[in-house]
Design an enzyme around this catalytic site. Structure first.
Site, PDB file in Angstrom:
ATOM      1  N   ARG A  41       0.600  -1.268   0.121  1.00 40.25           N
ATOM      2  CA  ARG A  41      -0.141   0.099  -0.025  1.00 40.25           C
ATOM      3  C   ARG A  41       0.780   1.155  -0.104  1.00 40.25           C
ATOM      4  O   ARG A  41       1.994   1.187   0.569  1.00 40.25           O
ATOM      5  CB  ARG A  41      -0.813   0.009   1.327  1.00 40.25           C
ATOM      6  CG  ARG A  41      -1.983  -1.147   1.371  1.00 40.25           C
ATOM      7  CD  ARG A  41      -3.058  -0.955   0.260  1.00 40.25           C
ATOM      8  NE  ARG A  41      -4.383  -1.733  -0.038  1.00 40.25           N
ATOM      9  CZ  ARG A  41      -4.262  -2.657  -0.678  1.00 40.25           C
ATOM     10  NH1 ARG A  41      -3.293  -2.912  -1.594  1.00 40.25           N
ATOM     11  NH2 ARG A  41      -5.136  -3.588  -0.826  1.00 40.25           N
ATOM     12  N   GLU A  46      -5.922   7.071  -5.127  1.00 38.36           N
ATOM     13  CA  GLU A  46      -6.186   6.575  -6.304  1.00 38.36           C
ATOM     14  C   GLU A  46      -7.564   7.026  -6.810  1.00 38.36           C
ATOM     15  O   GLU A  46      -8.557   7.080  -6.376  1.00 38.36           O
ATOM     16  CB  GLU A  46      -6.189   4.946  -6.322  1.00 38.36           C
ATOM     17  CG  GLU A  46      -4.771   4.415  -5.880  1.00 38.36           C
ATOM     18  CD  GLU A  46      -4.910   3.059  -5.767  1.00 38.36           C
ATOM     19  OE1 GLU A  46      -5.831   2.072  -6.111  1.00 38.36           O
ATOM     20  OE2 GLU A  46      -3.848   2.129  -5.423  1.00 38.36           O
ATOM     21  N   HIS A  53      -2.133   0.647  -9.966  1.00 39.79           N
ATOM     22  CA  HIS A  53      -2.591  -0.629  -9.287  1.00 39.79           C
ATOM     23  C   HIS A  53      -2.725  -1.676 -10.132  1.00 39.79           C
ATOM     24  O   HIS A  53      -3.740  -2.353 -10.154  1.00 39.79           O
ATOM     25  CB  HIS A  53      -3.686  -0.139  -8.388  1.00 39.79           C
ATOM     26  CG  HIS A  53      -3.729  -1.085  -7.220  1.00 39.79           C
ATOM     27  ND1 HIS A  53      -4.649  -0.626  -6.076  1.00 39.79           N
ATOM     28  CD2 HIS A  53      -3.394  -2.233  -7.036  1.00 39.79           C
ATOM     29  CE1 HIS A  53      -4.609  -1.241  -5.037  1.00 39.79           C
ATOM     30  NE2 HIS A  53      -3.943  -2.545  -5.553  1.00 39.79           N
TER      31      HIS A  53
END
Length: 300
Positions: A224, A253, A270
């Protein structure tokens, strides 16, 4: 029976997983937004749902309170920080994830970006596109010292690939002293490359840790975004103390933050698990987990 999907790209590359649900006559409702859902959106999406194939949407007590029929959540992926598991237990909701599916893809992505950074591919690419013909000197993986922080499935596979290429790998795992070959401080001081494969959101690399790192070290983060201090990273990338950075699951994001200004940073949206093999494996494992838990709840 009704199953809804939170993951935005479910079955985009393979119908295998959704086929397991459809052949049992289960109604499947996909994510209509094709992105991470907000709290209000997932509450609406879960209306009448017995099961959820979860992505990164917030799954907390408020959400569960509005989904009284929900019996099982199957997270497509490893990370569980978006799922309030205590609240899920309170509401009698079974929760599972897919710890094995992402391993190879994330390890490969880590190696890909390490190679790009040590061979100065992003900067060389920019040079040529801007009409500059400059031969930059890179480094080989063989012989470089790499600290792997977090030694679960992905950390182990990454270390295996790096050792195969001749890197000198050391390991630090806060929660598993048996596999650690050094203390964090010691490892940071000698590593040419630090690669993060930890779980959760707790900061691991902050200002103090960056001060300990070697001048010109490279930092890789497959975990993360919050495990790295964004402000400190920006300052150290700008000064060159950290020569290069790669991150995939970013601080927000979509990400539009200050690290976008750093030419020595590779930022990906991602996509570590976005290979056809990995997606099919994770989706299929998640569906099987969901069917198992729903069978336990309903006995179908």
């Amino acid at each position: 029976m009704k199953v809804v999907v939170g993951a935005s790209s479910f079955s985009d590359s393979s119908d295998k997983a959704i086929g397991l649900l459809l052949e049992k006559g289960i109604e499947v409702i996909r994510n209509p937004y094709k992105r991470k859902m907000t709290e209000e959106e997932i509450i609406g999406h879960l209306s009448g749902a017995d099961g959820l194939l979860a992505g990164l949407e917030p799954l907390n007590e408020k959400v569960f309170r509005h989904a009284p029929q929900l019996k099982a959540i199957a997270r497509i992926g490893i990370g569980m920080d978006n799922v309030d598991q205590e609240a899920a237990r309170k509401y009698g909701i079974k929760v599972s994830n897919t710890p094995d599916g992402p391993t190879q893809a994330v390890a490969e992505m880590t190696l890909t970006n390490l190679l790009a950074l040590i061979h100065q591919v992003p900067l060389s690419n920019d040079d040529v596109h801007n009409g500059v013909w400059k031969k930059r000197i890179g480094h080989s993986v063989k012989g470089i010292k790499i600290l792997v922080i977090g030694y679960g499935h992905i950390g182990r596979k990454t270390a295996e690939l790096l050792e195969f290429l001749g890197a000198e790998v050391s390991v630090y795992d806060k929660y598993n002293e048996a596999v650690s070959t050094c203390e964090l401080k010691e490892g940071l001081q000698v590593a040419d490359v630090v690669t993060l494969h930890v779980s959760g959101n707790e900061e691991v690399i902050g200002r103090r840790e960056m001060q300990l790192m070697k001048e010109g070290a490279i930092l890789l983060n497959s975990a993360r975004g919050t495990v790295v201090n964004e402000d400190a990273l920006y300052e150290n990338l700008q000064s060159g103390k950290i020569a290069g950075f790669w991150g995939d699951a970013l601080w927000q994001e979509p990400y539009h933050g200050k690290i976008c200004e750093c030419k020595n940073a590779i930022l990906t949206p991602h996509i570590c698990t976005y290979t056809t093999t990995c997606r099919e494996s994770m989706e299929t494992e998640a569906v099987k987990n969901l069917l198992r838990d729903l069978e336990g709840a309903y006995g179908f």
